[in-house]
Design an enzyme around this catalytic site. Structure first.
Site, PDB file in Angstrom:
ATOM      1  N   ARG A   1      29.028  89.498  39.460  1.00 18.68           N
ATOM      2  CA  ARG A   1      28.502  87.935  38.908  1.00 18.68           C
ATOM      3  C   ARG A   1      28.519  86.795  40.802  1.00 18.68           C
ATOM      4  O   ARG A   1      29.790  87.442  41.553  1.00 18.68           O
ATOM      5  CB  ARG A   1      29.157  86.959  38.171  1.00 18.68           C
TER       6      ARG A   1
ATOM      7  N   HIS B   1      18.920  88.129  41.298  1.00 16.57           N
ATOM      8  CA  HIS B   1      19.693  89.011  39.999  1.00 16.57           C
ATOM      9  C   HIS B   1      18.572  90.104  39.453  1.00 16.57           C
ATOM     10  O   HIS B   1      18.099  89.328  38.204  1.00 16.57           O
ATOM     11  CB  HIS B   1      20.070  87.779  38.888  1.00 16.57           C
TER      12      HIS B   1
HETATM   13  N1  LIG Z   1      23.238  92.169  38.636  1.00 18.36           N
HETATM   14  C1  LIG Z   1      22.745  92.186  37.285  1.00 18.36           C
HETATM   15  O1  LIG Z   1      21.768  92.500  37.413  1.00 18.36           O
HETATM   16  C2  LIG Z   1      23.949  92.988  36.874  1.00 18.36           C
HETATM   17  C3  LIG Z   1      23.551  93.407  35.429  1.00 18.36           C
HETATM   18  C4  LIG Z   1      24.425  94.327  34.686  1.00 18.36           C
HETATM   19  C5  LIG Z   1      25.448  94.076  34.843  1.00 18.36           C
HETATM   20  N2  LIG Z   1      25.988  93.270  35.540  1.00 18.36           N
HETATM   21  C6  LIG Z   1      27.506  92.824  36.178  1.00 18.36           C
HETATM   22  O2  LIG Z   1      28.308  93.931  35.984  1.00 18.36           O
HETATM   23  C7  LIG Z   1      29.646  93.864  35.472  1.00 18.36           C
HETATM   24  C8  LIG Z   1      29.641  95.152  34.342  1.00 18.36           C
HETATM   25  O3  LIG Z   1      28.795  95.753  33.921  1.00 18.36           O
HETATM   26  P1  LIG Z   1      29.687  97.167  32.903  1.00 18.36           P
HETATM   27  O4  LIG Z   1      28.587  96.891  32.209  1.00 18.36           O
HETATM   28  O5  LIG Z   1      30.106  98.579  34.222  1.00 18.36           O
HETATM   29  O6  LIG Z   1      31.220  96.788  31.569  1.00 18.36           O
HETATM   30  P2  LIG Z   1      32.441  97.377  31.693  1.00 18.36           P
HETATM   31  O7  LIG Z   1      31.824  98.751  31.624  1.00 18.36           O
HETATM   32  O8  LIG Z   1      33.285  96.582  31.334  1.00 18.36           O
HETATM   33  O9  LIG Z   1      33.156  97.821  33.138  1.00 18.36           O
HETATM   34  C9  LIG Z   1      34.148  96.679  33.708  1.00 18.36           C
HETATM   35  C10 LIG Z   1      34.643  97.870  34.622  1.00 18.36           C
HETATM   36  O10 LIG Z   1      35.965  96.532  35.333  1.00 18.36           O
HETATM   37  C11 LIG Z   1      37.060  96.878  35.724  1.00 18.36           C
HETATM   38  N3  LIG Z   1      38.005  95.712  35.246  1.00 18.36           N
HETATM   39  C12 LIG Z   1      37.767  94.882  34.516  1.00 18.36           C
HETATM   40  N4  LIG Z   1      38.489  93.898  35.035  1.00 18.36           N
HETATM   41  C13 LIG Z   1      39.703  94.423  35.941  1.00 18.36           C
HETATM   42  C14 LIG Z   1      40.509  93.638  36.723  1.00 18.36           C
HETATM   43  N5  LIG Z   1      40.816  92.833  36.248  1.00 18.36           N
HETATM   44  N6  LIG Z   1      40.891  94.542  37.892  1.00 18.36           N
HETATM   45  C15 LIG Z   1      40.363  95.585  37.611  1.00 18.36           C
HETATM   46  N7  LIG Z   1      39.288  96.685  37.247  1.00 18.36           N
HETATM   47  C16 LIG Z   1      38.969  95.509  36.111  1.00 18.36           C
HETATM   48  C17 LIG Z   1      36.853  97.343  34.302  1.00 18.36           C
HETATM   49  O11 LIG Z   1      38.566  98.270  34.039  1.00 18.36           O
HETATM   50  P3  LIG Z   1      38.621  99.269  32.906  1.00 18.36           P
HETATM   51  O12 LIG Z   1      37.947 100.413  32.683  1.00 18.36           O
HETATM   52  O13 LIG Z   1      40.084  99.634  33.551  1.00 18.36           O
HETATM   53  O14 LIG Z   1      38.427  98.591  31.710  1.00 18.36           O
HETATM   54  C18 LIG Z   1      35.644  98.547  34.358  1.00 18.36           C
HETATM   55  O15 LIG Z   1      36.293  99.921  35.060  1.00 18.36           O
HETATM   56  C19 LIG Z   1      28.739  93.098  33.933  1.00 18.36           C
HETATM   57  O16 LIG Z   1      30.095  92.384  33.742  1.00 18.36           O
HETATM   58  C20 LIG Z   1      27.909  91.895  34.948  1.00 18.36           C
HETATM   59  O17 LIG Z   1      28.632  91.103  35.352  1.00 18.36           O
HETATM   60  C21 LIG Z   1      25.086  92.840  36.620  1.00 18.36           C
END
Ligand SMILES: NC(=O)c1ccc[n+]([C@@H]2O[C@H](COP(=O)([O-])OP(=O)(O)OC[C@H]3O[C@@H](n4cnc5c(N)ncnc54)[C@H](OP(=O)(O)O)[C@@H]3O)[C@@H](O)[C@H]2O)c1
Length: 308
Positions: free
Chosen positions: A223, A271
């Site tokens: 983000r 994005h």
């Molecule tokens: N640019 C785009 O088009 C696009 C599209 C989709 C998503 N995104 C972004 O990608 C993000 C991730 O998506 P996802 O589906 O992979 O989410 P997810 O499955 O919830 O994974 C989030 C990861 O971040 C880690 N994390 C969260 N807070 C943390 C912290 N304080 N310190 C260290 N690690 C932390 C989590 O750790 P744990 O495994 O230990 O819980 C997990 O490994 C979304 O929230 C969004 O912001 C962007």
């Protein structure tokens, strides 16, 4: 009861035929033609509709149309409403592809070739061994895990960082604040795929950049608020970073006078790293509508306390 659809990015003309095909008896309404808001018990939302969700007094479940949920303004959502994230194999695949493409562009010096061509110069550069090009991925969830596996399968040296311990084949995994320095040390490329939470806002800062290898590159697909923009500009100016690929921004679209537009070391994409694909995501959405109606646990239900 009815299911509301509202998004400023996702086209209802693409989603609704697929959803109706899977749930022919369901009554779907598309903002703003919603009829009586008190009949809506499930909402498929990218963000809250104008005016918020207060009029939807029967709302029980929100299914996000994005993988991230910060744009849903959870703090203003009625407390009893459960929220599910979108976990879409099509979106995950697009994100992994985007990150591999961005990494290869730097590793094969295409960014340099683009610049020197414009300067009329012939710059012969061969790629370094991939084993000597460590890449770090912040966030090892649905998307970050797939990115890590994709890069490892392409013979890069890959590290990952998450909140809780992880094990991924051919990826060195680091955990929490205490694991951050060892994760960052000497990285040539850093990819951010974190969710936006109070703990991760502003994490891409000078303190972090200075721990990378001199001349490293940054790829932010998390983000926009993860990035301290002035710190990036300073790191590019000093040469601590030599490139940044940014898909997300504090303000989208980026304001016309923003310095990123014309920066020769920044590549921007609007994005588009990973959008939800109705072909691959409609099944999950329908399953969660069924679960919502049955009062069953949702797939990929958001932990509202944790914030992701
Ligand atoms: N640019 C785009 O088009 C696009 C599209 C989709 C998503 N995104 C972004 O990608 C993000 C991730 O998506 P996802 O589906 O992979 O989410 P997810 O499955 O919830 O994974 C989030 C990861 O971040 C880690 N994390 C969260 N807070 C943390 C912290 N304080 N310190 C260290 N690690 C932390 C989590 O750790 P744990 O495994 O230990 O819980 C997990 O490994 C979304 O929230 C969004 O912001 C962007």
């Amino acid at each position: 009861m009815t299911v509301l659809f509202y998004s400023t990015l996702d086209d209802p003309a693409e989603w609704l035929p697929r959803l109706r095909g899977l749930m022919p008896k369901e009554d779907f309404v598309v903002w703003p033609e919603i009829g009586d808001p008190r009949t809506v018990d499930v909402a498929l939302l990218l963000m809250q509709p104008p005016g918020g969700l207060g009029a939807f007094t029967a709302l029980r479940v929100v299914q996000s149309l994005g993988a991230g949920v910060n744009q849903l303004a959870l703090d203003t959502m009625p407390p009893g409403v459960r929220v599910a994230r979108l976990v879409d194999p099509g979106l995950t695949e697009r994100m992994a592809e985007y990150c591999l493409l961005a990494i290869l562009r730097y590793h094969r010096s295409f960014d340099v070739f683009e610049r020197v061509q414009r300067a009329g110069a012939w710059a012969y550069r061969l790629p370094e061994p991939r084993s000597g090009y460590p890449i770090g991925i912040m966030g090892l969830g649905e998307i970050g895990g797939a990115v890590a596996r994709r890069l490892a399968a392409n013979q890069f040296t890959v590290r990952g960082w998450s909140r809780r311990p992880k094990q991924i084949a051919d990826v060195a995994c680091f955990t929490g604040e205490h694991g951050l320095p060892a994760f960052l040390r000497g990285l040539r490329a850093l990819i951010c795929v974190l969710p936006l939470t109070p703990a991760t806002e502003g994490i891409l800062s000078a303190r972090l950049f200075e721990q990378l290898a001199p001349g490293a590159v940054l790829i932010n697909v998390g983000r926009g608020l993860h990035l301290v923009e002035d710190d990036l500009l300073a790191a590019l100016q000093s040469g601590q970073l030599t490139g940044a690929t940014l898909d997300v921004f504090r303000e989208e679209p980026l304001p016309a006078n923003h310095p990123f537009w014309s920066h020769k070391l920044i590549l921007m994409t609007p994005h588009v790293a990973g959008a939800g694909d109705p072909d691959t995501a409609a099944g999950l959405v329908v399953e969660n509508i069924r679960r919502a109606r049955a009062g069953a646990p949702l797939l990929h239900e958001l932990d509202r306390e944790r914030g992701y």
